[in-house]
Write an enzyme that holds these catalytic residues in place. Structure first.
Site, PDB file in Angstrom:
ATOM      1  CG  HIS A 152      -0.271   0.043   2.547  1.00 40.86           C
ATOM      2  ND1 HIS A 152      -0.188  -1.044   3.386  1.00 40.86           N
ATOM      3  CD2 HIS A 152       0.383   1.049   3.187  1.00 40.86           C
ATOM      4  CE1 HIS A 152       0.479  -0.712   4.478  1.00 40.86           C
ATOM      5  NE2 HIS A 152       0.845   0.551   4.387  1.00 40.86           N
TER       6      HIS A 152
HETATM    7  P1  TYD Z   1      -2.356  -3.996   7.413  1.00 44.98           P
HETATM    8  O1  TYD Z   1      -2.612  -2.641   6.833  1.00 44.98           O
HETATM    9  O2  TYD Z   1      -2.771  -5.183   6.613  1.00 44.98           O
HETATM   10  O3  TYD Z   1      -0.818  -4.143   7.772  1.00 44.98           O
HETATM   11  P2  TYD Z   1       0.425  -3.849   6.818  1.00 44.98           P
HETATM   12  O4  TYD Z   1       1.092  -2.652   7.399  1.00 44.98           O
HETATM   13  O5  TYD Z   1       1.262  -5.053   6.850  1.00 44.98           O
HETATM   14  O6  TYD Z   1      -0.118  -3.559   5.460  1.00 44.98           O
HETATM   15  O7  TYD Z   1      -3.038  -4.054   8.841  1.00 44.98           O
HETATM   16  C1  TYD Z   1      -3.468  -5.265   9.448  1.00 44.98           C
HETATM   17  C2  TYD Z   1      -4.765  -5.012  10.195  1.00 44.98           C
HETATM   18  O8  TYD Z   1      -4.552  -4.139  11.296  1.00 44.98           O
HETATM   19  C3  TYD Z   1      -5.815  -4.372   9.318  1.00 44.98           C
HETATM   20  O9  TYD Z   1      -7.066  -4.963   9.651  1.00 44.98           O
HETATM   21  C4  TYD Z   1      -5.824  -2.926   9.759  1.00 44.98           C
HETATM   22  C5  TYD Z   1      -5.407  -3.006  11.205  1.00 44.98           C
HETATM   23  N1  TYD Z   1      -4.645  -1.835  11.689  1.00 44.98           N
HETATM   24  C6  TYD Z   1      -5.193  -1.064  12.700  1.00 44.98           C
HETATM   25  O10 TYD Z   1      -6.310  -1.301  13.184  1.00 44.98           O
HETATM   26  N2  TYD Z   1      -4.473  -0.009  13.169  1.00 44.98           N
HETATM   27  C7  TYD Z   1      -3.250   0.292  12.683  1.00 44.98           C
HETATM   28  O11 TYD Z   1      -2.616   1.273  13.151  1.00 44.98           O
HETATM   29  C8  TYD Z   1      -2.694  -0.513  11.627  1.00 44.98           C
HETATM   30  C9  TYD Z   1      -1.361  -0.207  11.044  1.00 44.98           C
HETATM   31  C10 TYD Z   1      -3.425  -1.572  11.171  1.00 44.98           C
END
Ligand code: TYD
Length: 133
Positions: A49
């Site tokens: 992302h």
């Molecule tokens: P995700 O965005 O998939 O992690 P990555 O950084 O590896 O792309 O996040 C995993 C899950 O955690 C998703 O359901 C969103 C949640 N999340 C939160 O609730 N708060 C946060 O600060 C972050 C970074 C993720």
């Protein structure tokens, strides 16, 4: 805007080491959120992302992992394997993370509260937004 690896000063004495992260000293934004990624399973690649507004400082406080950073023109890899290095990411940068060591603890300081609307999770959309800028 973009990304860069930064060195943090290690404070230490005979008892061990200490690193302080402090706004306007080595963190160039207000920290509104901190999260950490750990116990990442073998072979996992995550991220995929970009953020519209968010600024982040990622620090591998234990173990190691590698970031793929893509500004829409070029891709670069930056490995983090010591607590005295940070990766500052500002602006529209597509990121992926992989190569997490079993003991990896990746701490991320973020400028904003969690907001799914700030995410671009589709690479084609990311490229489109880059070209609109
Ligand atoms: P995700 O965005 O998939 O992690 P990555 O950084 O590896 O792309 O996040 C995993 C899950 O955690 C998703 O359901 C969103 C949640 N999340 C939160 O609730 N708060 C946060 O600060 C972050 C970074 C993720």
């Amino acid at each position: 805007m973009g990304y860069k690896k930064v060195d943090f000063k290690t404070l230490g004495d005979e008892r061990g080491s200490l690193i302080a992260l402090e706004k306007d000293y080595n963190i160039p934004f207000n920290v509104n959120r901190v999260y950490y990624i750990f116990d990442t399973k073998d072979g996992v690649r995550r991220g995929y992302h970009a953020h519209i507004k968010l600024k982040q400082m990622a620090v591998c406080v234990k173990g190691s992992c590698t970031f793929v950073l893509d500004d829409g023109k070029k891709r670069e890899e930056i490995s983090l394997d010591t607590p005295n290095h940070g990766l500052l990411i500002e602006g529209l940068i597509w990121r992926e993370m992989y190569g997490f060591s079993e003991d990896c603890v990746l701490v991320v300081l973020a400028s904003e509260h969690y907001d799914e609307d700030d995410y671009i999770r589709d690479y084609e959309k990311f490229i489109k937004v880059i070209h609109e800028q």
